[in-house]
Every structure is written in structure tokens, then in C-alpha cells.
Design an enzyme around this catalytic site. Structure first.
Site, short mmCIF file in Angstrom:
data_model
loop_
_atom_site.label_atom_id
_atom_site.label_comp_id
_atom_site.label_asym_id
_atom_site.label_seq_id
_atom_site.Cartn_x
_atom_site.Cartn_y
_atom_site.Cartn_z
CG ASP A 359 2.04 -8.42 0.56
OD1 ASP A 359 2.75 -9.35 -0.03
OD2 ASP A 359 1.06 -7.89 0.02
CD GLU A 388 6.33 -8.74 -1.66
OE1 GLU A 388 6.49 -9.64 -2.41
OE2 GLU A 388 5.35 -8.10 -1.30
#
Length: 642
Positions: A359, A388
Site C-alpha cells: 500500500d 501502489e
């Protein structure tokens, strides 16, 4: 004299009690470790009141040496660095002064090179455990957790999905035709949930890096889920977050060292009246609050790569907190980074995950993340991690991929997320494809920059996820959805689906993120609508499920898609054509990007069609004759296999 002896005895007893208190150990991270890794060093983070001041740590376990002790700012942490190069599996004893603690060294299930990660031969299915399905024997109120309520009528509260619910539906994923499962984070998020404020059902505010959230299940449940998924040919991708933790993590309230968090000054301020969502402290007289030392991230990722960036912009990106309830971790602290690197290795070895989705990748320090990726690649050369990287320009995304020629330093990150594909496709669905820039031209003009990527086949594409509006919005335009999926599942990418797309789940973030994270129909007790079965789906849902399942099963093991050369044609007469070719076989993707009928001039595509023949559309099993022009319906999609 007797009084003096008594006084001395009392002092000695008091010192003994104090020494005993200093040796109390509450926990050790990692909870156990593995022998046989290429890096024989292991950091033990020992936590307990006064443990920093223990005089010595020893062990007589064969093959284990204690390299160093690191005493941090907090008296309640002690880092013990071991070398286990010559150790065999077994239970060792660590001596913290007079306190003896057993610690297990385990054998690995397999060597690191045998761990196979996800590739472009896979299709990832992303789901949110709290919103997918609830297993038998679910406990709606786990003791010991901070205040929470399971209420499925509230989009921002917990709904009660769990790991056993996912495990009980593994056959559904096989029927659909996906090959890998990506869950949003499953680790403990022990923060109090607020209906109209911060909530952690999504899993992105970790409070224990070595423990599955008890509301989802146990570590053993996670292991069982991974094992049974593997037995059915499904891979499991674990969502991790190195950029930040949850506010209720012990590190926030008892920082191991002063630089464990970025911009931690505001934690030492008077907290009375502090708004946990804004970081402001209300004035006693009710006047407008003064801003605290809290630093909010700008959410802008461009300063990380901008050659002209200012110091303040870069600081806000990399050192600002994501929200006041998610403290920003300082990956430049070498002991913190070692903790995080070990944690990822521990989960690979302990439950057998097949990949990691990291993330908020660029928010963390790039050099520290590159160190993590390099170490992981050395231990697990066939493993895969996707980061990400939420910027919609290919030039930005490409810099983050391993071995990028346009990057100053190697990231060692194999897979990046194609936000350009997502962005361009979601614009194109509302446009007519013209002769220049609009409609499917946007996709064509995105793919032309694939030369920037060291490995385009290791870029992850998607049309929606848990942080975006559903592709369908609040409608059910299946023609646009089918075009998006036909493209996603045939181009030179690793495709990722979002749960429920196959049964027309929709929603937007306009009111709340919870409206794009709805419960999967049929996953919870009392559901009268069950999309896990053919009988439970509506006619439209079954039609979409069947269409997508046919495409997914055709894709499995299809080397034309996974290894084939990609040839694209500039959209012409509103029609976008892409060919994939491998060893004499062709898959021809034809998309009418207009809301009107259109004619495909087959002569223009002779280089990929050849002499022309009757070929099958794998989406409908209908045959077409490529020796003559094709008449296409509005927004029609064809995937011709010949």
C-alpha cells in the site's frame, strides 16, 4: 545494629524486586523464526517494562550467537540481534539476566527459490474480507477488542466478514476462473470504530504486525485458508503497509526511539480535547482551535520524483501522516526497517503467501523500500510484489519498476499498478471514440508509452478497486463493462478484478467509501439474494457471470495472451483493434468505441488477419468470416481466436 541489618535486607529485597520488574517480558517479535535463510541475522524486538536495562542476554543453543544488543530511547524495548547461520530447528532458551524465555527456531517448508509469485498468467481477484462472506461459527463480539459494532446497515462500520467465509467459497473462485486472491489487510486493526468518522474495517491501520485481526479469525485460520487455496490452484496475495500503522499500535504510545515515527512532536502535546480526525485541539472557550504540530500528507506523489521539487513539498509527501489516526513510520530508522523486512519474510514462511501488494508505496522512503525489495528478491527470486503507485502518467509509474532506465536508483520492485489504464478507460467509457484523442484513443495513447517500462508484462492493470468508484457507477451499462474487461484480460498486463464485478455490483464514493465496498450478495446470514449460485443470481447477473467466466477460463494457460507479441492499431472509424500473436496463433480484440454501428475494414488489418477465414469469437462462440468486412453493433466487443 539489628535495625541496620533489617534496613540492608529491605533495601536488598527492594532492589531484587526492581530487578525482577526490569526483566518482565511481555512479548518478542517475531514470535518465532526460521533457520536456513540466506540472511542469518534476526532482530528480536523484546518488549517489557524496564527491559532495556537488563545487563546481559545469553544463550547456549548450538549454532546461535548473540551479535549485539541495542538499547533504545524507551526503557521498555530491547533489540537483540542474533546470528542463526549454523543453527538447527528447535527451541532455544534466551537468558535475560535471571529470566529464561523459550524461543522457537523452525524449519522452512521449502527453499526461497521454490516460492512462485503471481505473473501475467494470473488474474487477481481483490476482495475486502469484512465485506465478502461470513463463515460458520462467527463471533460478532470478540472480547478484548476496542469498541466496535457489527452493523451491516452502516457503510462505515464492520459487517462481519471473515477468513472462514472466504475459505468456504473457494470453489466459487474456481468456477469464475480467477487464479489469485488479493485480500485487503487481514492484520489486527484494534482501533475504535466511528460511524461518521475513522473506521478500520478496511484493515489499513495495523496495530499488531504478527497477528490476524481476531474479528477475521486467527493466524491458524489464515494458514488454513492459504493451504486450501493452494490445493485448489489459487494463489494468495497479502496486502501490507510499511508507510504507516494504526494510532493504537503500542509504538505510538511508547515509541521505541524518538525517530521511530515521522513528525511525532504533536504526540507530546496536551491531548485534552484533541479531535482524532483533524489533529486540532479545541480551545476551552469554544473559539477556533489552533493548529497543532501535526503534519498532514499532501497526498501528492509527484514531489518524490520531481527534479525541481521543494523541500517542503517532499517533506509533506514522505513525512506527513496519512490521517491523524495513522502515524507515519520512519523507514530511515534501520531498526524499524529491519522489523518490517523480517515481518514480510515471516508471513511468507509462516502461511505461504504467494505475493505482496504494498500500500501507498511512494509515500515511504524510496531507498528503504528498495532495500526491502532487494532483500526479498535475493531470498525469493520467483516471488512477486506489486506497489501502489497512484499517478496516472506512465512515465511516473515506469520509474518505480525494477531496472528502470529512467530512474536514478533501482527500486527492485517487479510490479507496479497501471493507474493510467484505469484513468483513461474510465474516461473513455463516457466518450465516443473519434479520430484523435477521445474514447478508446486514450487507451491507445497510453499503451504507446510502454517502451518506458522495463517489463510491461509485469504491470498490473485494473478498471476499479476499493478506493475508486465502481466501473458501473450507479448504473448497469454492461456493454461498456464488457469492453473494459475484454481489454483488461487480453492486453500485455497482469489483470486485477474487484469483487462483485462479475455480478454487476455498482456504487460510487460520492457519499462514503462504503458504497463501493458493499457486501457480496449471499455472503452473510439472512441474505435472500445469493450470487454464489447460478440459481441465486438474477438473469442479468448470471449473464454477466457466465460471459466473464468464459473469458477467464479461455485465458487460463493461454500463451498467446501471456507470451504473445502485442500489436495495436490506431482507432479507425471508431474501432480499436489489438492483436496478440504467438507461435502462429492469433487473438484479435475488436472494440467498437462508439454508440453507433460501425464497419471494420478487414483489409486494413491484413498484417494480423492474413488471408482471412472463419474464426470464432470466444465471448459468444459465434463464427465470423474475416475475408469480408465486419459489421459491428454499438459498443460491441469481439475476441477472435485463430
Amino acid at each position: 545494629m539489628r535495625r541496620i541489618f533489617i534496613l540492608i535486607a529491605l533495601v536488598a529485597l527492594n532492589m531484587t524486586v526492581m530487578a525482577a520488574k526490569k526483566s518482565v517480558i511481555n512479548r518478542i517479535d517475531p514470535t518465532d523464526w526460521y533457520v536456513g535463510l540466506k540472511n542469518p541475522t534476526v532482530q528480536l524486538m523484546v518488549y517489557g517494562q524496564g527491559i532495556r536495562d537488563v545487563q546481559s542476554v545469553t544463550t547456549d543453543y548450538p549454532g546461535v550467537t548473540i551479535d549485539s544488543l541495542v538499547r533504545l530511547d524507551s526503557p521498555n524495548y530491547l533489540l537483540v540481534y542474533l546470528n542463526v547461520k549454523d543453527a538447527q530447528p528447535g527451541t532455544m532458551t534466551l537468558n535475560f539476566g535471571k529470566t529464561k524465555v523459550p524461543y522457537q527456531l523452525k524449519a522452512r517448508e521449502m527453499s526461497g527459490d521454490k516460492r512462485m509469485g503471481f505473473t501475467n498468467a494470473d488474474v487477481l481477484y481483490m476482495l475486502m474480507p469484512d465485506r465478502f462472506a461470513q463463515g460458520a461459527g462467527h463471533n460478532p463480539q470478540v472480547k478484548g477488542m476496542r469498541s466496535y459494532v457489527e452493523d451491516r446497515t452502516k457503510p462505515s462500520l464492520r459487517h462481519g466478514g471473515d477468513l472462514n467465509g472466504i475459505r468456504e467459497h473457494l470453489d466459487y473462485f474456481k468456477e469464475l476462473g480467477v487464479t489469485a486472491l488479493w485480500f485487503t489487510p487481514v492484520l489486527e486493526n484494534d482501533s475504535p470504530d466511528q460511524e461518521n468518522g475513522f473506521s478500520t474495517y478496511h484493515g489499513y491501520a495495523t496495530t499488531d504486525y504478527y497477528k490476524v485481526d481476531p474479528r477475521f479469525g486467527t493466524n491458524a485460520d489464515y494458514k488454513r485458508l492459504c493451504d486450501e487455496a493452494h490445493a485448489k490452484g489459487l494463489k494468495v496475495v497479502m496486502d501490507m503497509i510499511f508507510n504507516h500503522s494504526g494510532f493504537e499500535h503500542p509504538w505510538t504510545h511508547d515509541m521505541p526511539s524518538k525517530d521511530w515515527l515521522n513528525t511525532p512532536d504533536w504526540l507530546s502535546e496536551e491531548k485534552s480535547g484533541r479531535d482524532p480526525m483533524t489533529g486540532f485541539t479545541a480551545n476551552a472557550d469554544g473559539s477556533e482551535p489552533a493548529k497543532s504540530a501535526y503534519l498532514q500528507t499532501s497526498y501528492k506523489l509527484t514531489p518524490v520524483l520531481d527534479p525541481y521539487t521543494s523541500k517542503v513539498d517532499l517533506k509533506e509527501t514522505t513525512e506527513g501522516w496519512f490521517v491523524p489516526s495513522m502515524p507515519d513510520l520512519n523507514q530511515h530508522n534501520p531498526h524499524l526497517m529491519r522489523y518490517l523486512i523480517q515481518n514480510s519474510i515471516w508471513w511468507i514462511e509462516t502461511v505461504g503467501i504467494d505475493g505482496i501488494r504494498m500500500d501507498t508505496y511512494p509515500y515511504a522512503y524510496a531507498d528503504a523500500m528498495a532495500q526491502w525489495m532487494k532483500e526479498l528478491d535475493e531470498e525469493y527470486p520467483n516471488f512477486n510484489t506489486v506497489g501502489e503507485t497512484w499517478v496516472t502518467e506512465p512515465a511516473y509509474t515506469a520509474v518505480w519498476q525494477r531496472d528502470s532506465k529512467i530512474a536514478e536508483k533501482n527500486s527492485y520492485l517487479k510490479t507496479v499498478m497501471d493507474f493510467s489504464f484505469f484513468d483513461k478507460l474510465n474516461q473513455a467509457k463516457n466518450e465516443e471514440t473519434d479520430g484523435w484523442w477521445n474514447g478508446l484513443n486514450r487507451l491507445y495513447n497510453s499503451f504507446v508509452y510502454d517502451y518506458l517500462y522495463p517489463n510491461p508484462s509485469s504491470v498490473m492493470a485494473f478498471i476499479e478497486n476499493h478506493d475508486t468508484d465502481r466501473f458501473l457507477g450507479n448504473g448497469r451499462d454492461t456493454l461498456a463493462l464488457k469492453q473494459a474487461l475484454a481489454l483488461l484480460l487480453t492486453v500485455n498486463r497482469i489483470p486485477q478484478l474487484y469483487y462483485g464485478t462479475e455480478v454487476l455490483m455498482n456504487g460510487t464514493k460520492e457519499v462514503t467509501d462504503g458504497n463501493v465496498r458493499k457486501d457480496f450478495p449471499g455472503g452473510f446470514p439472512g441474505d435472500t439474494h445469493n450470487c454464489f449460485t447460478k440459481e441465486g443470481r438474477s438473469k442479468a447477473e448470471q449473464s454477466m457471470f457466465q460471459w466473464l467466466s468464459r473469458l477467464l477460463h479461455w485465458r487460463q494457460g493461454n500463451e498467446v495472451i501471456t507470451k504473445g507479441k502485442q500489436i495495436q492499431f490506431i482507432p479507425y472509424n471508431g474501432i480499436y483493434v489489438i492483436a496478440r500473436q504467438y507461435r502462429g496463433r492469433t487473438a484479435l480484440i475488436i472494440l467498437n468505441g462508439t454508440s453507433k454501428p460501425a464497419t471494420l475494414d478487414v483489409a486494413r488489418y491484413a498484417e494480423v488477419i492474413g488471408s482471412g477465414a472463419k474464426v470464432k469469437d470466444i465471448l459468444t462462440n459465434r463464427y465470423y468470416d474475416l475475408s469480408t468486412n465486419l459489421e459491428l453493433k454499438p459498443r460491441q466487443s469481439l475476441i477472435l481466436d485463430f
